[in-house]
Design an enzyme around this catalytic site. Structure first.
Site, short mmCIF file in Angstrom:
data_model
loop_
_atom_site.label_atom_id
_atom_site.label_comp_id
_atom_site.label_asym_id
_atom_site.label_seq_id
_atom_site.Cartn_x
_atom_site.Cartn_y
_atom_site.Cartn_z
N ASP A 118 0.82 -1.34 0.04
CA ASP A 118 -0.04 0.02 0.05
C ASP A 118 0.90 1.16 0.00
O ASP A 118 1.97 1.42 0.78
CB ASP A 118 -0.85 -0.04 1.27
CG ASP A 118 -2.04 1.15 1.15
OD1 ASP A 118 -2.55 1.40 0.11
OD2 ASP A 118 -2.29 1.62 2.09
N TYR A 120 1.25 5.72 -0.61
CA TYR A 120 0.52 6.94 0.35
C TYR A 120 0.92 8.09 -0.86
O TYR A 120 1.86 9.03 -0.61
CB TYR A 120 1.58 7.07 1.37
CG TYR A 120 1.16 8.00 2.51
CD1 TYR A 120 -0.10 8.02 3.04
CD2 TYR A 120 2.26 8.99 2.88
CE1 TYR A 120 -0.59 8.85 3.96
CE2 TYR A 120 1.81 9.86 3.99
CZ TYR A 120 0.40 9.76 4.57
OH TYR A 120 0.21 10.78 5.63
N HIS A 125 -3.75 14.22 0.36
CA HIS A 125 -3.99 13.23 1.57
C HIS A 125 -2.91 13.23 2.78
O HIS A 125 -3.15 13.47 3.90
CB HIS A 125 -4.23 11.77 1.14
CG HIS A 125 -4.24 10.86 2.22
ND1 HIS A 125 -5.39 10.71 3.38
CD2 HIS A 125 -3.22 9.82 2.48
CE1 HIS A 125 -5.02 9.73 3.93
NE2 HIS A 125 -3.93 9.19 3.82
N ARG A 134 0.48 16.38 13.20
CA ARG A 134 1.61 17.23 13.42
C ARG A 134 1.26 18.61 13.04
O ARG A 134 1.89 19.50 12.43
CB ARG A 134 2.92 16.70 12.33
CG ARG A 134 3.30 15.32 12.65
CD ARG A 134 4.49 15.02 11.79
NE ARG A 134 4.45 15.05 10.39
CZ ARG A 134 3.70 14.33 9.68
NH1 ARG A 134 3.39 13.13 10.24
NH2 ARG A 134 3.50 14.65 8.31
N GLU A 191 -10.69 3.88 3.54
CA GLU A 191 -9.58 4.60 2.23
C GLU A 191 -9.75 4.23 0.97
O GLU A 191 -9.99 2.83 0.74
CB GLU A 191 -8.23 4.29 2.99
CG GLU A 191 -7.67 4.71 4.21
CD GLU A 191 -6.07 4.70 4.42
OE1 GLU A 191 -5.77 5.26 5.35
OE2 GLU A 191 -5.56 3.94 3.65
N GLU A 193 -9.12 3.69 -2.53
CA GLU A 193 -7.87 3.81 -3.27
C GLU A 193 -8.12 3.12 -4.60
O GLU A 193 -9.12 2.28 -4.94
CB GLU A 193 -6.86 2.90 -2.48
CG GLU A 193 -6.63 3.37 -1.06
CD GLU A 193 -5.64 2.81 -0.34
OE1 GLU A 193 -4.66 2.14 -0.96
OE2 GLU A 193 -5.45 2.91 1.11
N TYR A 234 1.76 2.82 15.31
CA TYR A 234 2.61 2.97 14.13
C TYR A 234 4.06 3.61 14.07
O TYR A 234 4.90 3.46 13.26
CB TYR A 234 1.87 3.98 13.05
CG TYR A 234 2.13 5.29 13.30
CD1 TYR A 234 2.84 6.12 12.43
CD2 TYR A 234 1.35 5.91 14.49
CE1 TYR A 234 2.97 7.34 12.58
CE2 TYR A 234 1.39 7.33 14.50
CZ TYR A 234 2.41 8.15 13.70
OH TYR A 234 2.49 9.44 13.76
N LYS A 243 -4.45 -1.85 10.24
CA LYS A 243 -4.65 -1.84 8.75
C LYS A 243 -4.65 -3.31 8.24
O LYS A 243 -5.46 -3.46 7.30
CB LYS A 243 -3.36 -1.34 7.96
CG LYS A 243 -3.30 0.16 8.32
CD LYS A 243 -4.30 0.99 7.56
CE LYS A 243 -3.77 1.55 6.03
NZ LYS A 243 -4.76 2.25 5.43
N THR A 337 -4.85 6.35 -0.02
CA THR A 337 -6.09 7.03 -0.02
C THR A 337 -6.03 8.30 -1.28
O THR A 337 -5.09 8.95 -1.32
CB THR A 337 -6.43 7.90 1.09
OG1 THR A 337 -6.22 7.05 2.37
CG2 THR A 337 -7.61 8.72 1.20
#
Length: 394
Positions: A118, A120, A125, A134, A191, A193, A234, A243, A337
Site C-alpha cells: 500500500d 501513500y 491526503h 503534526r 480509505e 484507493e 505505528y 490496517k 487514499t
C-alpha cells in the site's frame, strides 16, 4: 419493429465494449465450477464456455477459478484474449446464450493475492493527515516528494467486494491515558484507493517503461483503517494491526488497455526526481483520470479524483522493485487514499472530519465506485467495492 436482445445494454452504460473487466463467478446450477467471466452491462458473459465452444486457443486459460494463469501468460496473450472477446461481441456470438444476470451469479475474489503493498501517493491526503497529526510541523515529511512512500500489507486478508468487515480489536490509547486499553476500535475508517494487479512476474527491478508489460489491470480498493489502533502502534515501524484486518477489492479487474483514453499528466514535480523515477521524458502520460465516488449508507460523502495523485502507478512499481525485490503473478499494490484539493474530494473520514469523527458505526455500509473517460465520450466503469461493518467478535 427492430428486435432487441434481452441482454442488450443501454447506450452509455459504463460496462460496454470499451470496459470488459474480468471477474470470477459461479452459478446456482454449477456452484463448484468457478470460471472467468467478463462484465457487460448488468450481465456476466461466460467467456470460458464461449471460448471452449468456439475453439479458442485460450479456452483453458479462461476456464480457471482465478485470473492468475491468464495474468501470468503475458501482455501478448492479454491483448489477444481481449481482441477475441470483442470479436465475439461484434459477431453477435456474445452475449447470446452466454450472458447471466449479475443478480443470479456469485462473484468471487478474482485473483489469488501473492503480496500486497500500500502506498501513500496523494499529496493532498498526506498533507491533510500531516496537519492533523503534526499541527506544529511541516505537513509532509522531507522524503515525501523524493520517493513513493509505502508499506507491506497482509495479502491473506484481502477480500472481495460484498464481504462483511468485522470491527477489529486491539490496543488503544487516549492522549490522557497512562496505559493503553484493549477492545474494539472506536475510530474505524475507510480509505478509497485504486489497486494495480501484477500479471507478469519479474526477478528484479521494473523500470518505468516496462510498467505495461507487468501490470494486468486495475481494481477499486477500500483499505479499512482502525485509526486508534494505528495511532498507538505505528511509531516507529508504520501500519500493522490497524490496517491488516481487512482490505476490500472490487470483483472486477479492468485491463490497462481500457484506460488509454484516460491517460493524463501527473501534477508538476516540486523537485527533480532521481533517474529511476523521472518520467518527464515518457512518451505517454503516467497519470490516470479516474473519478471515484464514496457512499456511506447510500449518501455520497466524497468524489475523489485520481488524476490529482502525485506519484503514478509506474513510479510506485519502479520504486517497489528498485532494490531487487521480485514480482509475482497476483501481486497487488494500491495507491493509498485518493484525495483531491477540495473539501468534497477527500477519501477517508480522518480527513473529512478533521480527525474528530464521527467514525464508522456497526451496520454501516460503504460503497466505492469509479469510472474513467473512454474513447469518443464513452465511460469505462470500474465496478464497485462494497463492505458492511459487523460488530467485533468476543
Amino acid at each position: 419493429m427492430p428486435q432487441h436482445s434481452p441482454h442488450a445494454i443501454p447506450e452509455g452504460d459504463p460496462f460496454g465494449p470499451d470496459a470488459l473487466p474480468y471477474g470470477v463467478f459461479t452459478t446456482p446450477d454449477a456452484p463448484d465450477h468457478p470460471r472467468i467471466g467478463v462484465r457487460h452491462g448488468a450481465f456476466v458473459l461466460d467467456v470460458a464456455t464461449a471460448a471452449a465452444e468456439h475453439g479458442s486457443p485460450y479456452a483453458d486459460l479462461l476456464d480457471q477459478p482465478v485470473l492468475n494463469p491468464l495474468m501470468a501468460a503475458g501482455r501478448p496473450v492479454w491483448e489477444a484474449v481481449r481482441a477475441e472477446i470483442r470479436g465475439l461481441l461484434d459477431a453477435g456470438v456474445l452475449p447470446g446464450g452466454y450472458a447471466r444476470s449479475l443478480d443470479e451469479v456469485t462473484l468471487h475474489l478474482p485473483f489469488e493475492v501473492a503480496d500486497y503493498v500500500d502506498f501513500y501517493a496523494s499529496e493532498h491526503h498526506a498533507s491533510n493527515v500531516g496537519r492533523i497529526f503534526r499541527p506544529d510541523s511541516e505537513p509532509l515529511t522531507p522524503n515525501w516528494k523524493h520517493l513513493p512512500i509505502g508499506y507491506h500489507g497482509r495479502a491473506g486478508t484481502v477480500v472481495v467486494s460484498g464481504t462483511d468487515v468485522v470491527r477489529p480489536r486491539g490496543q488503544r490509547k487516549a492522549p490522557s491515558d497512562a496505559a493503553p486499553s484493549f477492545g474494539p476500535s472506536l475510530r474505524l475508517d475507510i480509505e478509497a484507493e485504486v489497486g494495480f494487479v501484477v500479471g507478469t512476474p519479474s526477478p528484479g527491478p521494473v523500470p518505468l517503461e516496462a510498467f505495461r508489460d507487468h501490470v494486468f489491470g486495475v481494481c477499486l480498493v477500500n483499505d479499512w483503517s482502525a485509526r486508534d489502533i494505528q495511532a498507538w502502534e505505528y511509531v516507529p515501524l508504520g501500519p500493522f494491526l490497524g490496517k491488516s484486518f481487512a482490505t476490500s477489492v472490487s470483483a472486477w479487474v479492468t485491463p490497462l488497455e481500457a484506460f488509454d483514453a484516460a491517460r493524463t499528466a501527473p501534477p508538476s514535480r516540486t523537485y527533480p526526481l532521481l533517474p529511476y523515477l523521472d518520467d518527464s521524458a515518457s512518451p505517454e502520460p503516467g497519470g490516470l483520470d479516474l473519478r471515484l465516488e464514496v457512499r456511506i449508507n447510500g449518501e455520497v460523502v466524497s468524489r475523489p479524483p485520481f488524476s490529482a495523485m502525485y506519484w503514478t502507478a509506474a513510479q510506485q512499481l519502479a520504486h517497489m522493485t528498485v532494490n531487487g525485490a521480485t514480482l509475482r503473478t497476483g501481486d497487488l499494490f494500491a495507491s493509498g487514499t485518493v484525495s483531491g484539493p477540495e473539501p468534497d474530494q477527500l477519501g477517508c473520514l480522518l480527513e473529512l472530519t478533521g480527525g474528530k469523527g464521527p467514525w464508522l458505526a456497526d451496520g454501516d455500509e460503504v460503497v466505492i465506485t469509479g469510472w474513467a473517460p473512454g474513447p469518443d465520450g464513452a465511460r469505462v466503469g470500474l465496478g464497485e467495492v462494497v463492505g458492511r461493518v459487523r460488530p467485533a467478535t468476543a
